[in-house]
Design an enzyme around this catalytic site. Structure first.
Site, mmCIF file in Angstrom:
data_model
loop_
_atom_site.group_PDB
_atom_site.id
_atom_site.type_symbol
_atom_site.label_atom_id
_atom_site.label_comp_id
_atom_site.label_asym_id
_atom_site.label_seq_id
_atom_site.Cartn_x
_atom_site.Cartn_y
_atom_site.Cartn_z
ATOM 1 N N CYS A 5 -11.201 74.927 66.179
ATOM 2 C CA CYS A 5 -10.852 75.960 67.137
ATOM 3 C C CYS A 5 -10.915 75.432 68.560
ATOM 4 O O CYS A 5 -11.582 74.439 68.853
ATOM 5 C CB CYS A 5 -11.798 77.164 67.053
ATOM 6 S SG CYS A 5 -11.657 78.081 65.530
ATOM 7 N N GLY A 32 -6.136 73.803 67.051
ATOM 8 C CA GLY A 32 -5.900 74.879 66.088
ATOM 9 C C GLY A 32 -4.464 75.328 66.135
ATOM 10 O O GLY A 32 -3.981 75.710 67.200
ATOM 11 N N ASN A 106 -15.770 78.674 68.568
ATOM 12 C CA ASN A 106 -15.539 77.358 67.973
ATOM 13 C C ASN A 106 -16.868 76.878 67.429
ATOM 14 O O ASN A 106 -17.840 76.778 68.177
ATOM 15 C CB ASN A 106 -15.011 76.380 69.033
ATOM 16 C CG ASN A 106 -14.928 74.929 68.548
ATOM 17 O OD1 ASN A 106 -15.109 74.011 69.340
ATOM 18 N ND2 ASN A 106 -14.685 74.703 67.260
ATOM 19 N N GLY A 107 -16.902 76.621 66.127
ATOM 20 C CA GLY A 107 -18.149 76.159 65.519
ATOM 21 C C GLY A 107 -18.369 76.816 64.182
ATOM 22 O O GLY A 107 -17.440 77.393 63.606
ATOM 23 N N TYR A 249 -11.888 61.414 67.325
ATOM 24 C CA TYR A 249 -10.676 61.913 66.692
ATOM 25 C C TYR A 249 -10.090 63.177 67.303
ATOM 26 O O TYR A 249 -8.910 63.247 67.572
ATOM 27 C CB TYR A 249 -10.960 62.176 65.207
ATOM 28 C CG TYR A 249 -9.759 62.596 64.418
ATOM 29 C CD1 TYR A 249 -8.936 61.653 63.795
ATOM 30 C CD2 TYR A 249 -9.428 63.942 64.285
ATOM 31 C CE1 TYR A 249 -7.831 62.045 63.071
ATOM 32 C CE2 TYR A 249 -8.316 64.337 63.545
ATOM 33 C CZ TYR A 249 -7.525 63.391 62.944
ATOM 34 O OH TYR A 249 -6.434 63.778 62.224
#
Lengths: 476, 476, 476, 476
Positions: A5, A32, A106-107, A249
Site C-alpha cells: 500500500c 499498489g 500501509n502495513g 526492491y
C-alpha cells in the site's frame, strides 16, 4: 513480491486538495495497483471516491471536482489481509458519534483478530475482515471519551504490528508510524501546505521539499489551515525495525526513506556486492529494471568490466497474456526479456538482480543467456537470501515457494544453473543503510521477526540450512 | 513520434499458426498499439480476427483457437493514412474471383490516390481511405490474369512509396519489401517453419534464428508446407533508402535490421556523439528509456565521467491522466520523470537523448535538473536535428511543431535552456550504420526525400536555416 | 414512481440455494433494478455476491456456484435512503461476535437517525448512511445477550417504520414483517424447502405453492434443514397499514398480496371506476402496460363500449436516449407511445391509467390522442389522487412535483387537457381490497400517515384543496 | 423468428438530419437489434457512424453532432446473410469514382453469389460476404456510365430477390422497393422534409404524415433541398409478393403497410379465427404480447367469452440468463410467463397466439396452464402453419426445426398437448389483407416461393402432409 500500500495525507491553505492528492497517488502507484481512493473534508462534511483499478482509471476530472475541501487523505492498495474486492479498497470511511473518519493504512497488524474479538464482544459488527476496519472501530470507540490524539494513542496501545497510517477526522489530518517504524512515512512542505506520504517522491511530484521522516511512534498533526504541523511522540521509541526491502526492491529510487536515498543505497549495495563476491567477467549486466542501480554500483567499482544492457524488456507484457501450454509458459520469458546477442555471445557474463524469490525467472534467464552464447553466467544478488515470508505487510510468497527457504546457496546455484551465485551479507545491508542490524526488520532473511507472529512456528516446518550464514555459493 | 505498423507472416509444417503469430505480434507491440489482427488459412478457407487495442486485449484463447491453419499473417497498427477506426485495422481481408486475400502493410504509399482513381475509373468501390485497400484491389485485379508473384510484380510497378508487406493468398504467404528497402522486413527460421517479420526480435521470441533481411524489391514466398521458401527479385535494386530512425528510435534494441544490431548502433552513435561533441561534466545520464543505450556508449568512451541514472521514470503514467490546468500540465513532467537528487545536485550534467521532436520535454527536463541543483546541463542528441516531417510511414509531427524546422541549433539550445546542445552529424549516422548517406532515407533531417512527395513543397513554407549543417550549438 | 426493494429468503433440504435464489430475484426484478445480491451459508461460513445492475448481469454461473450452502437470502434494490452506490447494495453482510449476519430490507425506517445516534454513542461506526446497517448493528448488539429471535424482538422494539426483512444468521434464515404490515412478505413451500419473499410470483417461478402472507409483527424462522418453519408473533398486531399502491402499481399482477390477487384487484378497481364515474365513449383503451388490467375490468362492466389498444408502446425506449432539445423532449412521448389511428380517429376515447404522478405523460397522451383525431378524451384513473409523498419506502416524487398536491381534480383536468377526468375514491379502493380504510396506509392520498414522520409538517407547506374529497372532476 | 432489418432515408430543408434519423431508427428498433448506423452528406462529404448494439447505445450526442448534412440514411440490422460482426453492420459505405455511396438494405438477394462472381471476374474484391456490398459494387460500376437513376435501374436488372433499399449518393437520397414489393417501404412528409422508411410508425415519431407505400419496382428520389420528391417506375409491376408475416408478426401494430394498418389486420385475423374455428370456452387469453391484438378481435366477435390476461410476462427476462440444468431450462418459461391463477383455475381456456415456429413455447404454455388448473386448453393461431423456411429476409428457423414442416395439425396438437388446435386458413389471411393469394408471398406456409431459390429443393427432403390444406386439427 508486492508492496502492499501507499498512503498520503495533505492540508492546504486554500486550494482543493483533490488534484494534489491525485498526483501524489500517481507517484505512489508502484505501491499498489488494485484500487485507489481519496477522502476529503470541507469543514462541513466528508467526501470520498474509492475505486478498483489504477489511479488514472479510478478518477475522472469530475470525480476530483466533487471531492471538496482543502484537507484529505489518499491510498493505493495491493491487498494485505482481507479479500481482494471493492469493499476492502481504501481509504476506509466511517461515520460515528463525533463525526466522520477516514483511514489509509500501509502495513499489517498481527493482533487484528484479538482486537476485533474484543470489539465484537462489545457489540461491534464488521463489514470486512480487514485490519483497517478494526482500527477504525477502535478509534471511533476511543473518540467517545477524548480527542483524536488521545484516541490514536489508546488505539496504538492496543494494536500491534506494522503500520503507517494517514487519518482524517473531520478536517483534521494526522499521520502515524508504528513504534518500530517498520513501514515508511515522511513529512514534506509544498508551496501552500503540508504533506504526509509513504515516499518522498510524491512530495517531489508536487514541487515540494522533504522535511523529514516521521519518527517511529510519532504522530504528526497537520494544521487544518495548511500553515503548519504539530508532532506528538505517542510511543517511546527504543529501537527500530525498518524494512530494508523498501530500499532493495519496493520504493522508488528517487525516494528518501529513513534518511537514505534509495538509489544511492542500491548503488552502494552493488559496490558492496563487488567487494564481497566480485567475479571477473567480460560484461556485467542488470536484470531490467530491478537490477539496474545495483549493477551500476557494481560496475563502477569493478575493474575493467564492461557495463551493458544484455536483456531487452518488453514493456507491453502485462496481465492479459495467453499461455495455453507448458511450452508457451517457458517461452514467456523470451517475450518478456530477450537477450541482446552482441553483449552476450561468446562472453562471460555477470548478471545482477536485487533478489531471488521463487527462482523461476532466474533459471529462465540463465538458460536464455546460455542459449544466446554466454560462456559463463555468474549471478550476483544485491540482498541476502529470502528464507522466510514477510508478516509485516509485504506479499512475498508462501514459505514453500521460496527457493531459499530450504536450500543452501550452492543448492540454489545448481537449481538455477548459474556458474556461480552470490548473495549479499546482512552486514553489508546494514552498512549500506548506515545503521545496525538491530534497527532493521530482517525477518525475511533470518526468520526472526521483531514481533511474535501468531502461527509463525507452525508455518515453519521446513528443513533448511542455518540462516544468515555464508551467502556465497562455494562454487565461486 | 510513432512507428506506424508491424507485420508478420508465417508458414508451419503442421502446427496451428495462430499462437506463434500472437507471440510474434506481442514482440512487435511497440510498433503499433491501436489494433491487432491475424488472418490464417487452413487450405479450404480463410479465418480472421482483427480488433482495436493491444495484442493482449485483442485476442482470447478462444479467438486464437478459431484461427485454423498452419499459415497466416498478422499486424499491429498505429494509423498511417486513413482514419483511426475499426474499419482500418489490419490485416485487410478481401475475397475475390480467385479466392481470398489478406494484407498486412507497414509504410506509406505516395501515389495511393492516383492508383485509387485509376481503379475507381474501372468501377472499384472502396470501403476505406487507406493505402492497403488500394493495394488489395490492385492485386485482386492483377490476379485475374496471373499468379500471385506476377500479380505482386505488376502491383509493385504501379505503387510508389514505402512498404513492407506480408500477404496471404489462399494458403500462400509472401513478404515483399519496397524497392528502396525503406521499411524493414526480415526472414527467419523456427523449428517447424519460416517467419517473415518487421523485426528479428519476433523471431527470437519464437526461439528461431534470423536468416537475413528481405532485400529491397525482393519477394519471399514461404512454402505452404513450412519446409522452405523461394526468393523472387521483383524489382531491380539500385540503391537503398533505409530509414535510419528505425535504428535511432523505433526498433527494439535487440532487433537486427539491415545487418545491424540496433543496440550496438545506438551504443556506437553514443560513442560518435562523444567524438563529435563530448563535453566534460561530473555525470552523464540518459533520458530513460530512449537515451540509455546512447548514454552507455557515450560514457564508455568518455574519460572519467560517471554514468548514472538521474531521472526516475514513472511507468504508470499513461494515457488516462487528468491535467486540468496549465499549472498541472507543467507538473506532468515531474510525475513522469523525477530527478534523483544525489546524482544531480551540485554537479555538471550531460543529458543524453535520441532525438528532439517538439522540444517540450527537453525544456522541462532541463528545468527539472536545474531545480534539483544541477550546476550545468549539457544536452547531447544521438541523431541529427529533425527539420522536416516523415512521409514514409512514421508519425512524427507536423512541420510547424518541429522545434528544429526553423531554428538553428543555438536557437534550440536557447529555447530549451541548456548550457550547451549538440546533435550528431549525418555522416556519423552513416558511419555507425556502416553505409553511405546515399543508401539512407534522410528526409526528416535534410528535407530531401527519396521520392517526390505530392504537396511537400506547399507544406514547406517555413523559413529555416540551411539544413544538415553544423549540428553543434556554438555554445559548446 | 419506484418500488424500492424486493427480498427473499430460502432454506432447502439438500440442494444449493444459489440458483433458486437467483430465479426468485429474477421474478422480483421489477421491485429494484439498481443492484442484486445473494448471501448464503453452508454451516461453516457465509458467502456473498452483491453487484450493481440487473439480476442477469450481476451473476455469472461461476458466481452462483461459489455461493455454497442450502440456506440463503437475496435482494434486489432501488435505493431508499442512503446514496446510490455499490456500498449500499444489499444484502448487507457483517461479521460480529456470534458469527455472521446478512440482511435484506424492503421499507423505510422513520427513526433510523435516532437509533444510529444511540449506537454511535456506544462507539459504533457506520460505513454507510443506510437504514439497513443500523438494523444490522442493533441486531449484532442484541445478539450478545440472546438468541436470534430475542434479538430481533428487541430490535423491533427500537425501530419504527416499514420493513419486510429477510435475515440470515449463520445457517438460520428468518423473515420479519413490520407490526403494521406495510410492506409485503409471504411464505411458500417448494418441493424441497421453504421460501420467504416479497411477492408470491417468486414462489410460482420455483414451481412452489404460496402458504400465506407473513402476518404483521410476525417472524417466520425457516428450519435450517428445509423441512419446516416456526412462527413467532413478536409484536401484537392491532391494526394494519398495508400499502394499497402495491396492488395499484408496484406488484406483479400474478402475485397474491395480503390474500388478494393483484390482477383481480386491478380488474375490480376498473369495475369500480365504471361504477363511480363511467362515461359513454366509442372506445376504452389502456395506457400500456400499467392501465391494462384496470381497463379490462372497466370495459367488462361498461355497456357497449369497445375495448381496444390505442397506444403502441415501444419497448426499446430505455435509459440511453438522446434528447438534446426541448422540442425533442416533447417528441419522446411519440417514440414511447404512438397512437393507433384506426382506434382513435373520429372517436370519443376513454383512456384508463392506474395513477397520475407529475401529469406530464398524461398531458402528452391527451395531446397525442387529439392529434390522432380523437373527438374527445376522457381520463379515468384507477386510484385516488396522489397528494403527498410516500415516506414508507416508495420513491414517488417530491411534494412539489405531484400534480395533485395543490390542485383540485378540475384543475388537473384543465392542466392535462382532458375532456373529463375522474379518479377512484378511497372507499372504492378499500372495497376492492375487501378491507377497511383503517387497515390501509393511505398517506400518499390523504397526507395522513400511520407514523409521525419527522419533518413531514415542514415539508407540507403547499396550499391544496381538502384532501380525499370528491375525486371526480366537475366537468364530468 | 426475427425481422432482419429496418431502413430509413431522409432529406430536410435546412436542419441536420442526424437527430431525426436517430429517432426514426429508434422507432424501427424492433426490426433489428444487432447494429445501428447513420450515413449523412453535407454537400461536400459523407459522414458515417455505425456501431454494434441498440440504437440508444450506438450513438452519443457527440456522434450525432458529427453527422453533418441535411440528407442521410439509416439502418438497424439483424444479420441476414453474412456473418454477425462489426464489418457487416450497415449502412454500407464506399467511395468510388463518382463520389461516395451509402446503402441500407432490408431483404435477401437470391442471386447474390452469381452477381458477386461476375463482379469478381472484372477484378472486384469484397470485404464481406454480404448482399449489400454486392449491390454497392454493382452500383459503383454502373455509375461509371450514367446517373444514379440509370445505375439503380441497371443494378435492379441484375439482382433478384427481396429488397427495400435506401441509398445515399453524395447528397441524393433514394428509396427502392423490389419489383414484387416483398419487403415494405413507404414515403412520408414531415414539417421540413421527406422520409423513406420501412414502417410508417417512424414517420409518426417525427410528427409526420404517411404519403403512401413505395410501389413495387418504384424508385423515389428525394430532392436534396427537402422540398419534394420524384417517382421513377424502374421495373414494370405485374404482380406482388408482399410478405404477409409483416402483418402477422414483425411490423409494429401502429404501422400502415401496403395500405393496411397492422393492428386492424391482426384484429381482423382474430375475428376470422373465430369464424373459422371458434371454440366455446370460459375465457380467451392472448400469449403476451404477440397474441394480444388477435385475441382482442377474436373476443370481440365471440359471444359470451370473457377476455382476460392469463399470463404475466416478466419484461426483464433477457439474453443474460443462467440456465445450467435441463430442469432449469424448463422452468425458464415460468420465469418468462407466469399464469394468473384466477383467470385459469377451473376454467376452459382459449389461448391465442400469432404463430407457432418450433412449438417449444406452446408446449410449455399449455403445460403451465394445466398446472394452474385449466380444465381445457384450446390453442388458436392467427396464421397458417409454417411449413417451410423463409428465403426472403426473415430468420425463422431451419426446416427441420419447424414443428409444422412434417406434421399434420392433429400431430402438432398432440405434440403441444392442447385439447384442440386450429390455425387460420390462407384464404382468411388474404381476406384480412383485402388482396388475393397471388399477390402475397406465401412461401413459408406453402413451400412455394415467388422466386427460384437455389438449393431449396435439396433443403426440402423432409416428408410432410400436403401443404396449405385443412389447418384445423380434427380434434376441434
Amino acid at each position: 513480491m508486492h508492496e502492499k500500500c501507499g498512503v498520503v495525507g495533505m492540508s492546504l491553505t486554500d486550494r482543493s486538495a483533490a488534484h494534489p492528492l491525485y498526483y501524489a497517488l500517481y507517484a505512489l502507484q508502484h505501491r499498489g495497483q488494485e484500487s485507489a481512493g481519496i477522502v476529503t473534508h470541507d469543514g462541513f462534511q466528508q467526501y470520498d471516491h474509492v475505486e478498483m483499478g489504477l489511479v488514472g482509471d479510478a478518477f475522472t476530472e469530475q470525480a476530483l471536482e466533487e471531492l471538496h475541501g482543502t484537507v484529505g487523505i489518499g491510498h493505493v492498495r495491493y491487498p494485505t489481509s482481507g479479500s481482494v474486492d471493492a469493499c476492502c479498497a481504501q481509504p476506509f470511511s466511517v461515520s460515528f458519534k463525533s463525526g466522520s473518519l477516514g483511514l489509509s493504512h500501509n502495513g499489517n497488524l498481527i493482533n487484528a483478530d484479538a482486537v476485533r474479538d474484543e470489539l465484537a464482544a462489545q457489540g461491534h459488527a464488521f463489514t470486512s475482515d480487514g485490519d483497517t476496519e478494526v482500527i477504525a472501530h477502535d478509534l471511533a470507540r476511543n473518540l467517545l471519551d477524548g480527542g483524536l490524539i488521545q484516541a490514536v494513542r489508546r488505539t496504538m496501545g492496543r494494536i500491534h504490528g506494522s503500520y503507517a497510517l494517514t487519518i482524517i477526522h473531520d478536517d483534521a489530518v494526522v499521520g502515524v508510524r508504528d513504534p518500530d517504524g517498520n513501514r515508511p512515512l515522511c513529512l514534506g512542505k509544498i508551496d501552500d501546505g503540508y504533506v504526509l506520504t509513504s515516499e518522498s517522491a510524491a512530495i517531489d511530484t508536487l514541487d515540494g521539499e522533504l522535511i523529514r521522516d516521521v519518527r517511529p511512534g510519532e504522530l504528526i498533526r497537520l494544521d487544518p489551515d495548511g500553515t503548519g504541523y504539530t508532532s506528538y511522540q505517542l510511543e517511546e521509541h527504543t529501537h527500530s525495525a525498518h524494512c530494508f526491502f523498501e530500499h532493495v526492491y519496493f520504493a522508488r529510487p528517487d525516494s528518501v526513506i529513513d534518511d537514505n536515498l534509495v538509489y544511492e543505497v542500491r548503488r552502494e549495495l552493488g559496490r558492496q556486492l563487488w567487494e564481497e563476491s566480485g567475479v571477473e567477467s567480460d560484461v556485467v549486466m542488470p536484470v531490467p529494471d530491478s537490477g539496474r542501480a545495483f549493477a551500476g554500483g557494481y560496475a563502477e567499482v569493478a575493474d575493467g568490466v564492461e557495463f551493458a544492457e544484455g536483456l531487452m524488456k518488453n514493456r507491453y507484457v502485462g496481465r492479459t497474456f495467453i499461455m495455453p501450454t507448458q511450452d508457451a509458459r517457458e517461452r514467456a520469458v523470451r517475450l518478456k526479456l530477450n537477450p541482446i546477442k552482441s553483449t552476450v555471445e561468446g562472453k562471460t557474463v555477470t548478471l545482477i538482480d536485487d533478489s531471488i524469490v521463487r527462482g523461476t525467472t532466474s533459471t529462465q534467464l540463465v538458460e536464455v543467456l546460455r542459449e544466446a552464447g554466454a560462456e559463463a553466467v555468474h549471478m550476483r544478488i544485491g540482498a541476502p537470501p529470502i528464507v522466510a515470508p514477510c508478516y509485516m505487510g509485504i506479499d512475498m510468497a508462501s514459505r514453500s515457494e521460496l527457493i531459499a527457504a530450504d536450500r543452501s546457496v550452492e543448492e540454489i546455484r545448481e537449481e538455477i544453473g548459474a556458474d556461480s551465485l552470490a548473495y549479499l551479507s546482512i552486514d553489508a545491508v546494514a552498512r549500506a543503510l548506515d545503521t545496525s542490524r538491530e534497527d532493521l526488520c530482517l525477518g525475511c532473511v533470518t526468520g526472526e521477526y521483531p514481533y511474535d507472529i501468531p502461527d509463525e512456528a507452525a508455518d515453519r516446518d521446513v528443513t533448511r540450512p542455518a540462516i544468515g550464514e555464508d551467502p556465497v555459493s562455494p562454487a565461486d
